[in-house]
Motif scaffolding. Structure first.
Motif, mmCIF file in Angstrom:
data_model
loop_
_atom_site.group_PDB
_atom_site.id
_atom_site.type_symbol
_atom_site.label_atom_id
_atom_site.label_comp_id
_atom_site.label_asym_id
_atom_site.label_seq_id
_atom_site.Cartn_x
_atom_site.Cartn_y
_atom_site.Cartn_z
ATOM 1 N N ALA A 82 16.570 -8.354 -7.141
ATOM 2 C CA ALA A 82 15.584 -8.850 -8.109
ATOM 3 C C ALA A 82 14.214 -9.032 -7.459
ATOM 4 N N ILE A 83 14.179 -9.597 -6.267
ATOM 5 C CA ILE A 83 12.898 -9.799 -5.570
ATOM 6 C C ILE A 83 12.258 -8.448 -5.250
ATOM 7 N N ASN A 84 13.054 -7.490 -4.785
ATOM 8 C CA ASN A 84 12.503 -6.169 -4.498
ATOM 9 C C ASN A 84 12.006 -5.481 -5.760
ATOM 10 N N GLY A 85 12.648 -5.738 -6.896
ATOM 11 C CA GLY A 85 12.156 -5.207 -8.174
ATOM 12 C C GLY A 85 10.786 -5.762 -8.520
ATOM 13 N N VAL A 86 10.587 -7.047 -8.303
ATOM 14 C CA VAL A 86 9.282 -7.663 -8.551
ATOM 15 C C VAL A 86 8.232 -7.094 -7.593
ATOM 16 N N LEU A 101 -7.944 -2.704 0.301
ATOM 17 C CA LEU A 101 -7.052 -1.592 0.021
ATOM 18 C C LEU A 101 -7.867 -0.417 -0.512
ATOM 19 N N THR A 102 -7.707 0.748 0.092
ATOM 20 C CA THR A 102 -8.502 1.918 -0.285
ATOM 21 C C THR A 102 -7.735 2.780 -1.284
ATOM 22 N N PRO A 103 -8.428 3.719 -1.941
ATOM 23 C CA PRO A 103 -7.735 4.645 -2.845
ATOM 24 C C PRO A 103 -6.676 5.503 -2.137
ATOM 25 N N ALA A 104 -6.719 5.591 -0.815
ATOM 26 C CA ALA A 104 -5.700 6.323 -0.064
ATOM 27 C C ALA A 104 -4.326 5.663 -0.217
ATOM 28 N N PHE A 105 -4.315 4.447 -0.733
ATOM 29 C CA PHE A 105 -3.040 3.766 -0.979
ATOM 30 C C PHE A 105 -2.188 4.552 -1.962
ATOM 31 N N ASP A 106 -2.831 5.305 -2.871
ATOM 32 C CA ASP A 106 -2.090 6.149 -3.802
ATOM 33 C C ASP A 106 -1.232 7.177 -3.070
ATOM 34 N N ASP A 107 -1.693 7.638 -1.898
ATOM 35 C CA ASP A 107 -0.917 8.599 -1.116
ATOM 36 C C ASP A 107 0.299 7.938 -0.460
ATOM 37 N N LEU A 108 0.196 6.665 -0.166
ATOM 38 C CA LEU A 108 1.286 5.930 0.467
ATOM 39 C C LEU A 108 2.270 5.371 -0.556
ATOM 40 N N LEU A 109 1.803 5.171 -1.776
ATOM 41 C CA LEU A 109 2.598 4.523 -2.815
ATOM 42 C C LEU A 109 3.971 5.175 -3.051
ATOM 43 N N PRO A 110 4.090 6.502 -3.122
ATOM 44 C CA PRO A 110 5.436 7.077 -3.338
ATOM 45 C C PRO A 110 6.432 6.712 -2.236
ATOM 46 N N TYR A 111 5.982 6.639 -0.999
ATOM 47 C CA TYR A 111 6.873 6.275 0.105
ATOM 48 C C TYR A 111 7.336 4.828 -0.030
ATOM 49 N N LEU A 112 6.397 3.952 -0.398
ATOM 50 C CA LEU A 112 6.757 2.550 -0.610
ATOM 51 C C LEU A 112 7.734 2.410 -1.773
ATOM 52 N N GLN A 113 7.493 3.155 -2.848
ATOM 53 C CA GLN A 113 8.371 3.065 -4.008
ATOM 54 C C GLN A 113 9.779 3.572 -3.693
ATOM 55 N N VAL A 114 9.874 4.681 -2.957
ATOM 56 C CA VAL A 114 11.196 5.185 -2.576
ATOM 57 C C VAL A 114 11.923 4.150 -1.728
ATOM 58 N N VAL A 141 3.498 -3.792 -6.238
ATOM 59 C CA VAL A 141 2.921 -2.725 -5.419
ATOM 60 C C VAL A 141 2.368 -1.615 -6.301
ATOM 61 N N GLY A 142 3.039 -1.326 -7.404
ATOM 62 C CA GLY A 142 2.571 -0.284 -8.314
ATOM 63 C C GLY A 142 1.289 -0.635 -9.038
ATOM 64 N N HIS A 143 0.908 -1.898 -9.062
ATOM 65 C CA HIS A 143 -0.288 -2.327 -9.800
ATOM 66 C C HIS A 143 -1.432 -2.805 -8.907
ATOM 67 N N LEU A 144 -1.274 -2.779 -7.613
ATOM 68 C CA LEU A 144 -2.298 -3.328 -6.719
ATOM 69 C C LEU A 144 -3.657 -2.657 -6.893
ATOM 70 N N ALA A 179 -4.838 -1.000 -9.467
ATOM 71 C CA ALA A 179 -5.385 -1.287 -10.796
ATOM 72 C C ALA A 179 -5.986 -2.689 -10.847
ATOM 73 N N TRP A 180 -5.407 -3.604 -10.123
ATOM 74 C CA TRP A 180 -5.924 -4.964 -10.087
ATOM 75 C C TRP A 180 -7.126 -5.094 -9.162
ATOM 76 N N GLY A 181 -7.323 -4.125 -8.279
ATOM 77 C CA GLY A 181 -8.435 -4.209 -7.330
ATOM 78 C C GLY A 181 -8.219 -5.267 -6.259
ATOM 79 N N TRP A 182 -6.980 -5.591 -6.026
ATOM 80 C CA TRP A 182 -6.656 -6.603 -5.030
ATOM 81 C C TRP A 182 -5.570 -6.080 -4.129
ATOM 82 N N PRO A 183 -5.607 -6.317 -2.888
ATOM 83 C CA PRO A 183 -6.659 -6.949 -2.092
ATOM 84 C C PRO A 183 -7.858 -6.021 -1.935
ATOM 85 N N PRO A 184 -9.024 -6.588 -1.699
ATOM 86 C CA PRO A 184 -10.251 -5.774 -1.686
ATOM 87 C C PRO A 184 -10.315 -4.745 -0.561
#
Length: 184
Positions: free
Chosen positions: A46-50, A67-80, A55-58, A60-65
């Motif tokens: 449950a905690i990992n689901g939250v 974090l660069t747009p390159a985070f989109d390239d890392l996001l699939p690895y984090l999600q897997v 992580v999927g919305h960081l 879009a929220w613009g937080w933390p300041p």
């Protein structure tokens, strides 16, 4: 003269015997009850689901300041990594023999190594507006995570190769000692 008799209380309550006879052997703590472990696996899922949702919305929220747009390239690895952890936690809640826990943990550690390496390569943090040492510190922490994951993976492989730990082979009898082997 009256004699005072002092009884040795340690003789009446001997210390528990170790589970093996080697001089370096000590009594291992009892494993958590299966219901407690299963509840822990469900809470972890449950905690990992939250965390997966956050992580999927960081971006879009613009937080933390920083974090660069390159985070989109890392996001699939984090999600897997997070989805794999959730799936394994749910499988462990269903059934968790030692061999399966060690095997699944090796898999999760290898996924974690991929995430750490890609984090190093992509490095989606812009810390130039802050103290100059933050970027170096972040890379040092990634290196420590890399070394820690390698050590943890080796330890899990060794435990898997050794088989089920000796303290879980026999069911404990009511007096805390291992149950006698069945007669043939």
């Amino acid at each position: 003269m009256a004699q005072i008799i002092v009884r040795d209380r340690t003789a009446a309550h001997p210390a528990p015997r170790p589970t093996c006879t080697r001089p370096t052997c000590t009594r291992r703590p009892a494993a958590a009850p299966p219901a407690g472990r299963r509840f822990g696996y469900l809470v972890s899922a449950a905690i990992n689901g939250v965390v997966l949702w956050i992580v999927g919305h960081l971006l879009a929220w613009g937080w933390p300041p920083f974090l660069t747009p390159a985070f989109d390239d890392l996001l699939p690895y984090l999600q897997v990594s997070l989805v794999a952890t959730i799936v394994v936690d749910l499988l462990w809640a269903w059934r968790d023999p030692a061999w399966w826990r060690h095997t699944a943990q090796v898999g999760l550690n290898l996924i974690g190594l991929v995430v750490v390496v890609r984090s190093w390569q992509i490095f989606p943090l812009d810390l130039s507006d802050h103290w100059w040492g933050w970027a170096t510190l972040a890379r040092v922490l990634l290196a420590v995570a890399f070394v820690g994951l390698i050590a943890a993976t080796v330890a899990e492989i060794v435990e898997l190769a050794r088989g089920e730990p000796a303290f879980r082979r026999g069911r404990p009898a009511g007096n805390g000692r291992r149950a006698a082997a069945p007669s043939r």
